[in-house]
Design a protein around this motif. Sequence first.
Motif, PDB file in Angstrom:
ATOM      1  N   SER A   1      -3.521   8.073  -5.707  1.00 39.08           N
ATOM      2  CA  SER A   1      -2.388   8.251  -4.801  1.00 39.08           C
ATOM      3  C   SER A   1      -2.862   8.349  -3.347  1.00 39.08           C
ATOM      4  O   SER A   1      -2.101   8.151  -2.424  1.00 39.08           O
ATOM      5  CB  SER A   1      -1.598   9.500  -5.193  1.00 39.08           C
ATOM      6  OG  SER A   1      -2.440  10.620  -5.134  1.00 39.08           O
ATOM      7  N   ARG A   2      -4.135   8.700  -3.166  1.00 41.35           N
ATOM      8  CA  ARG A   2      -4.687   8.801  -1.808  1.00 41.35           C
ATOM      9  C   ARG A   2      -5.304   7.473  -1.346  1.00 41.35           C
ATOM     10  O   ARG A   2      -5.706   7.332  -0.219  1.00 41.35           O
ATOM     11  CB  ARG A   2      -5.756   9.907  -1.744  1.00 41.35           C
ATOM     12  CG  ARG A   2      -5.140  11.267  -1.934  1.00 41.35           C
ATOM     13  CD  ARG A   2      -6.203  12.310  -2.246  1.00 41.35           C
ATOM     14  NE  ARG A   2      -5.545  13.578  -2.530  1.00 41.35           N
ATOM     15  CZ  ARG A   2      -5.301  14.501  -1.609  1.00 41.35           C
ATOM     16  NH1 ARG A   2      -5.661  14.289  -0.366  1.00 41.35           N
ATOM     17  NH2 ARG A   2      -4.696  15.624  -1.934  1.00 41.35           N
ATOM     18  N   ILE A   3      -5.505   6.576  -2.301  1.00 41.22           N
ATOM     19  CA  ILE A   3      -6.021   5.248  -1.931  1.00 41.22           C
ATOM     20  C   ILE A   3      -4.870   4.272  -2.121  1.00 41.22           C
ATOM     21  O   ILE A   3      -4.367   4.125  -3.240  1.00 41.22           O
ATOM     22  CB  ILE A   3      -7.202   4.828  -2.842  1.00 41.22           C
ATOM     23  CG1 ILE A   3      -8.292   5.907  -2.857  1.00 41.22           C
ATOM     24  CG2 ILE A   3      -7.778   3.482  -2.428  1.00 41.22           C
ATOM     25  CD1 ILE A   3      -9.351   5.698  -3.908  1.00 41.22           C
ATOM     26  N   ASN A   4      -4.426   3.669  -1.062  1.00 41.63           N
ATOM     27  CA  ASN A   4      -3.246   2.813  -1.194  1.00 41.63           C
ATOM     28  C   ASN A   4      -3.527   1.548  -1.981  1.00 41.63           C
ATOM     29  O   ASN A   4      -3.039   1.363  -3.081  1.00 41.63           O
ATOM     30  CB  ASN A   4      -2.699   2.444   0.183  1.00 41.63           C
ATOM     31  CG  ASN A   4      -2.153   3.677   0.871  1.00 41.63           C
ATOM     32  OD1 ASN A   4      -1.708   4.611   0.201  1.00 41.63           O
ATOM     33  ND2 ASN A   4      -2.200   3.682   2.195  1.00 41.63           N
ATOM     34  N   GLU A   5      -4.369   0.713  -1.437  1.00 42.13           N
ATOM     35  CA  GLU A   5      -4.644  -0.576  -2.065  1.00 42.13           C
ATOM     36  C   GLU A   5      -6.094  -0.947  -1.837  1.00 42.13           C
ATOM     37  O   GLU A   5      -6.722  -0.513  -0.873  1.00 42.13           O
ATOM     38  CB  GLU A   5      -3.761  -1.674  -1.450  1.00 42.13           C
ATOM     39  CG  GLU A   5      -2.362  -1.693  -2.003  1.00 42.13           C
ATOM     40  CD  GLU A   5      -1.544  -2.858  -1.456  1.00 42.13           C
ATOM     41  OE1 GLU A   5      -1.970  -3.448  -0.438  1.00 42.13           O
ATOM     42  OE2 GLU A   5      -0.511  -3.175  -2.048  1.00 42.13           O
ATOM     43  N   VAL A   6      -6.644  -1.735  -2.745  1.00 41.67           N
ATOM     44  CA  VAL A   6      -7.981  -2.289  -2.511  1.00 41.67           C
ATOM     45  C   VAL A   6      -7.795  -3.798  -2.444  1.00 41.67           C
ATOM     46  O   VAL A   6      -7.402  -4.426  -3.431  1.00 41.67           O
ATOM     47  CB  VAL A   6      -8.955  -1.918  -3.654  1.00 41.67           C
ATOM     48  CG1 VAL A   6     -10.349  -2.478  -3.359  1.00 41.67           C
ATOM     49  CG2 VAL A   6      -9.016  -0.410  -3.858  1.00 41.67           C
ATOM     50  N   GLU A   7      -8.042  -4.328  -1.295  1.00 44.61           N
ATOM     51  CA  GLU A   7      -7.900  -5.775  -1.051  1.00 44.61           C
ATOM     52  C   GLU A   7      -6.582  -6.319  -1.607  1.00 44.61           C
ATOM     53  O   GLU A   7      -6.539  -7.318  -2.327  1.00 44.61           O
ATOM     54  CB  GLU A   7      -9.094  -6.536  -1.635  1.00 44.61           C
ATOM     55  CG  GLU A   7     -10.413  -6.120  -0.967  1.00 44.61           C
ATOM     56  CD  GLU A   7     -11.629  -6.801  -1.580  1.00 44.61           C
ATOM     57  OE1 GLU A   7     -11.503  -7.973  -1.932  1.00 44.61           O
ATOM     58  OE2 GLU A   7     -12.666  -6.139  -1.702  1.00 44.61           O
ATOM     59  N   GLY A   8      -5.520  -5.594  -1.323  1.00 43.51           N
ATOM     60  CA  GLY A   8      -4.174  -6.068  -1.687  1.00 43.51           C
ATOM     61  C   GLY A   8      -3.748  -5.744  -3.104  1.00 43.51           C
ATOM     62  O   GLY A   8      -2.664  -6.103  -3.535  1.00 43.51           O
ATOM     63  N   VAL A   9      -4.612  -5.033  -3.889  1.00 43.32           N
ATOM     64  CA  VAL A   9      -4.251  -4.685  -5.272  1.00 43.32           C
ATOM     65  C   VAL A   9      -4.117  -3.168  -5.352  1.00 43.32           C
ATOM     66  O   VAL A   9      -4.943  -2.443  -4.781  1.00 43.32           O
ATOM     67  CB  VAL A   9      -5.355  -5.166  -6.255  1.00 43.32           C
ATOM     68  CG1 VAL A   9      -5.002  -4.781  -7.689  1.00 43.32           C
ATOM     69  CG2 VAL A   9      -5.562  -6.660  -6.139  1.00 43.32           C
TER      70      VAL A   9
END
Lengths: 311, 253
Positions: free
Chosen positions: B45-53
């Motif tokens: 929940s604290r990391i939004n997205e990784v390279e659009g995923v």
Amino acid sequence: MPVMVQIENVTKTYGDGFQALKGASLDIHEGEILALLGPNGAGKTTLISTICGITQASSGQIRVGGYDVVTEYRKTRSLIGLVPQEINLEPFERVLNTVKFSRGLFGKPRNDALLEQVLRQLSLWDKRNSRIMELSGGMKRRVLIAKALAHEPRVLFLDEPSAGVDVELRRDMWDIVAGLKQAGVTIILTTHYIEEAEAIADRVGVINKGEILLVEEKAALMTRLGQKELRIELQTPVEALPAALAGRGLALEQGGRVLVYTYDIKQERTGIATLIRDVTDAGLVLRDLQTKQNSLEDIFVGLVTEQEDAA
Amino acid sequence: MNWQAVRSIYVFEMARFFRTLLQSFVSPVISTSLYFVVFGAAIGSRINEVEGVSYGAFIVPGLIMLSVMTQAISNASFGIYFPKFIGTIYELLSAPVNFLEIVLGYVGAAATKAFFIGIVILGTSALFVDVSIQHPLAMLAFLVLTCLSFALFGFIIGIWAGNFEQLQLIPLLIVTPLVFLGGSFYSISMLPPVWQTISFFNPVVYLVSGFRWSFFGLADVPIGLSLLAITGFTAICLGIIWWIFKTGWRIRT
């Protein structure tokens, strides 16, 4: 009879330098039962393991059914069934599955009727769905035999089959061995129970310290090396041998009550008739007569001791 | 080829898997769910997205790889170590089978089990996040190759191991750290440059990257390199196993 297993000058030295086989040579004929006798550590299991492919020989050659056990291992191993000395079984597996596995492993197509016959013969049919760990020690040994028979071997190795086995199983096993022999299967059993070799073998081999000391027809072996004892029980005990009977190798036992005469049964003249006449002439009164033939055990112990003395 | 023997070994090994079906399936389902709770909900929940995923979806390929690799190793190593331990290996050594047939039976069964577990984890993941697979065939190919190569590796460990401790040693001390540090839960590009360089010495990076590419089209290393890494690893394992059977190392006295 054609040679089924041909062992030529096989040596085996283990990694730690221990020489388990020192140039063993032996021909085993098709359809015979050969008992390989030897004390613990004699090289019996190593020899079997080398024939079956579990151990690699250091030198020498072994052929089974005319095929080399190293270069034509598929052909030789298909012919061989092995009942190992240790009870090596997967404890959680069911009896029928483990027997089926053995048949498949040896490349044989499924044959439920044959497996049923094998299991019935070994009184295991009722236990076919039991897990191995639920079986008694004797039953487990029967499973090992069933596994070896599941792929219809032409040569069967029984490594110490009687170790820790009750009388009933031993007798059953001897019956099975007799049946297999009738079907033309070659059987090699290792044992240090001499009575087992005496009871079922056609030929007896003696192995000690990695060397095969002797291989003989059981009956011929008994005749060639067998000695008999004549025990003459006297009516009245004597303190010493009468002078007329001296120099014949007679021994006085049981406080002078029994005269013991040892003779070679292969000799044409055993000297018994003369001895009995001379005993009577010496004034001794016979009460009873007994003869006793040397067992294989005596022969075996004699051979092994001879080898140790020579070393 | 003694196909009958291959089939017998395979069926026998699979039976062991089905005997412990509950443990085989429930355990990966529970552990995957726990990973999603911890990484997906709590940390994700604290990391939004990784390279659009989304982070939840991003970790799915890594999670599958983590379980598949460890399961393939443990199944194959146990599969061949157990007969050695209880002595039933005598039958295998005295049977008319060659090394390829033994390997096909044991490794095939271990790889199948790992594959099933991979699919179960994929299914469990789909309950938590949206999982889209851009290259399903490539995904299957990577999964199968990973199952096979790590089962081969496990087979080698099983033959090498002299006791249960050694059986656990390599998976515990080498494989698990490599998998965790191989980008299962993060992208290599998220690391400082020096750690990125170090990571490229970790073979697992190439496997996870290739597998993730089949899901999202995202990769830390070129896909060709990933493919080369996995086939190379498989070839090395096969070579070692061939040598083991040729010399009888640790199996024939």
